[in-house]
Design an enzyme around this catalytic site. Structure first.
Site, PDB file in Angstrom:
ATOM      1  N   GLU A  12       7.316  -8.801  12.071  1.00  0.00           N
ATOM      2  CA  GLU A  12       6.660  -8.277  10.880  1.00  0.00           C
ATOM      3  C   GLU A  12       7.664  -8.084   9.746  1.00  0.00           C
ATOM      4  O   GLU A  12       8.552  -7.233   9.834  1.00  0.00           O
ATOM      5  CB  GLU A  12       5.993  -6.934  11.194  1.00  0.00           C
ATOM      6  CG  GLU A  12       5.013  -6.992  12.360  1.00  0.00           C
ATOM      7  CD  GLU A  12       4.522  -5.614  12.767  1.00  0.00           C
ATOM      8  OE1 GLU A  12       4.981  -4.615  12.162  1.00  0.00           O
ATOM      9  OE2 GLU A  12       3.707  -5.525  13.694  1.00  0.00           O
ATOM     10  N   HIS A  68      -7.149   4.562  14.972  1.00  0.00           N
ATOM     11  CA  HIS A  68      -6.653   3.607  13.983  1.00  0.00           C
ATOM     12  C   HIS A  68      -6.742   2.206  14.588  1.00  0.00           C
ATOM     13  O   HIS A  68      -6.174   1.950  15.647  1.00  0.00           O
ATOM     14  CB  HIS A  68      -5.198   3.964  13.645  1.00  0.00           C
ATOM     15  CG  HIS A  68      -4.599   3.173  12.525  1.00  0.00           C
ATOM     16  ND1 HIS A  68      -4.344   1.825  12.605  1.00  0.00           N
ATOM     17  CD2 HIS A  68      -4.200   3.540  11.292  1.00  0.00           C
ATOM     18  CE1 HIS A  68      -3.801   1.413  11.480  1.00  0.00           C
ATOM     19  NE2 HIS A  68      -3.699   2.430  10.662  1.00  0.00           N
TER      20      HIS A  68
END
Length: 453
Positions: free
Chosen positions: A355, A306
């Site tokens: 985030e 990923h």
């Protein structure tokens, strides 16, 4: 070009190319548009006398001496110059819209947080009064950092206008439809689209379909730009042609009007006797945009592993440090998952960036339960996060076959600075007190024996 009367009383040019009537395609282009023929002078910017008795005025989004590739400005030909669009200022209170630095000593920002959607109320709320700040980062006075907000809008602004001298606004709708009547034209916005409203642009927000709810990233720093693609090459991610800039529109209307200005984190009002949306024609590259998130072309792993979430960056606002953004706007949309021998969801990690995520619709693969459409989460700098147990077990044991990740659209406002919770986020917004418990049931699998998986 022809003229078209709009419900708001504005007049705009029509006949632009593409399927979006009233818009011009291209990010960073040098546009020109006029709502009346001949309103734009040719061959020069500031003639001794302009057509129709208009005034020439420049709106500069960067320093005059910024490098050519970064220099942004727009010439406006308007019924009155902007000095007529403000008067004496009076400070006003907008209690739920906060700016950095906003560090509340009674609020703990250290932690992993998640909120349910902020609910609507019976209170009539406009674009300004309906803004609810969740986090702030950096310092608005030094033009560094950002703030994240939830907007709740039920009422159109009538004879009322707004502009921010502090920031550009990235608007991410989640529910309802809004119309932004700006000095440079009209943007209609709905879920699965975003808008960028530049610093200093005057506009009015109308409700086309309500109630409306969504997310806002307020960028204090350098403006958003498209990220470099590097080895990806010239295509994919967000393509410049899919950004749409409005064509010229104007109001020639006399009415007592209120203009609200955000400046250095404070709000002021001033009253004038006309609409300030009076730009009949303009040319330049400093303007508002809309963008359809469904046109974003994601790039990912096609063999194994990923990649970092930065591969999904739609827009980036650079900082003074190369490769480290003041803000990245990142999109997780529908896509195929095909990597083999690979844990496909986002892996466990902690990093220098903070985030803030929002869910536009659907299910987020790393958190299949609890992250609701309209909801928000925050994972601050250097705090570990990742899949819950169910997501981990599913991804660890699923067949390694191509799988379509459908019914999903989430985004991330990522910044190099720690994001501090506001009092609203900590005490009024619907905080999920048990969110951190989603990792409690993760098991120890290590037994010291080789070959154990």
């Amino acid at each position: 070009m022809t003229e078209q009367a709009l419900p708001s009383g504005m007049v705009r040019a029509t006949g632009t190319s593409g399927p979006h009537e009233g818009y011009m395609p291209g990010f960073g282009n040098d546009f020109e548009t006029e709502a009346l023929p001949g309103a734009l002078p040719q061959g020069q910017n500031s003639p001794q006398k302009c057509e129709y008795g208009l005034y020439a005025e420049q709106l500069s989004g960067t320093a005059f001496t910024a490098p050519r590739g970064q220099n942004e400005r727009t010439w406006c030909y308007r019924i009155r110059p902007s000095v007529k669009h403000v008067g004496r200022f009076t400070k006003i209170d907008v209690p739920y819209w906060k700016s950095a630095p906003n560090v509340d000593p009674d609020v703990i920002s250290l932690g992993q947080y998640r909120w349910n959607p902020v609910p609507h109320s019976d209170e009539p709320l406009t674009w300004v009064t309906g803004m609810r700040t969740m986090t702030t980062a950096g310092d608005v006075n030094t033009q560094v950092g950002m703030a994240s907000h939830i907007y709740l809008v039920t009422q159109s602004m009538e004879d009322e206008y707004f502009f921010s001298a502090d920031s550009e606004l990235l608007v991410v709708p989640q529910e309802g439809r809004l119309r932004f009547c700006t000095e440079l034209g009209i943007i209609d916005l709905e879920p699965k689209e975003i808008a960028i409203l530049p610093r200093g642009l005057v506009y009015r927000v109308e409700v086309l379909e309500g109630p409306a709810r969504g997310f806002v990233c307020e960028n204090y720093g350098q403006k958003f730009d498209l990220p470099g693609r590097g080895p990806i090459g010239a295509n994919c991610l967000a393509n410049p042609r899919d950004f749409k800039c409005p064509v010229a529109a104007f109001e020639d209307r006399d009415a007592k009007s209120r203009v609200v200005i955000k400046w250095c984190g404070q709000f002021h009002e001033t009253f004038i006797d006309h609409s300030p949306l009076d730009v009949v024609g303009w040319h330049g590259n400093y303007c508002a945009y809309k963008y359809d998130l469904r046109t974003y072309s994601p790039v990912g792993a096609i063999l194994f592993d990923h990649p970092d979430p930065s591969i999904f960056t739609v827009l980036t606002a650079p900082s003074g440090q190369e490769g480290t953004a003041n803000i990245d706007f990142v999109l997780f949309r529908e896509r195929w998952m095909v990597a083999e021998h690979t844990f496909r969801p986002p892996w466990y990690h902690k990093n220098i960036m903070s985030e803030l995520m929002g869910n536009i619709y659907g299910i987020y693969d790393a958190k299949p339960q609890g992250f609701m459409p309209g909801g928000t989460s925050l994972h601050n700098m250097m705090l570990p996060h990742g899949p819950d147990r169910n997501a981990f077990e599913h991804a660890s044991n699923e067949p390694m076959e191509p799988a379509f990740q459908g019914n999903t659209m989430q985004f991330m406002f990522e910044t190099r600075f720690p994001q501090h919770l506001t009092e609203f986020a900590a005490k009024e917004a619907p905080l999920q007190d048990d969110y951190i418990d989603c990792w409690d049931s993760i098991e120890k699998k290590f037994d010291g024996k080789p070959g154990t998986k």
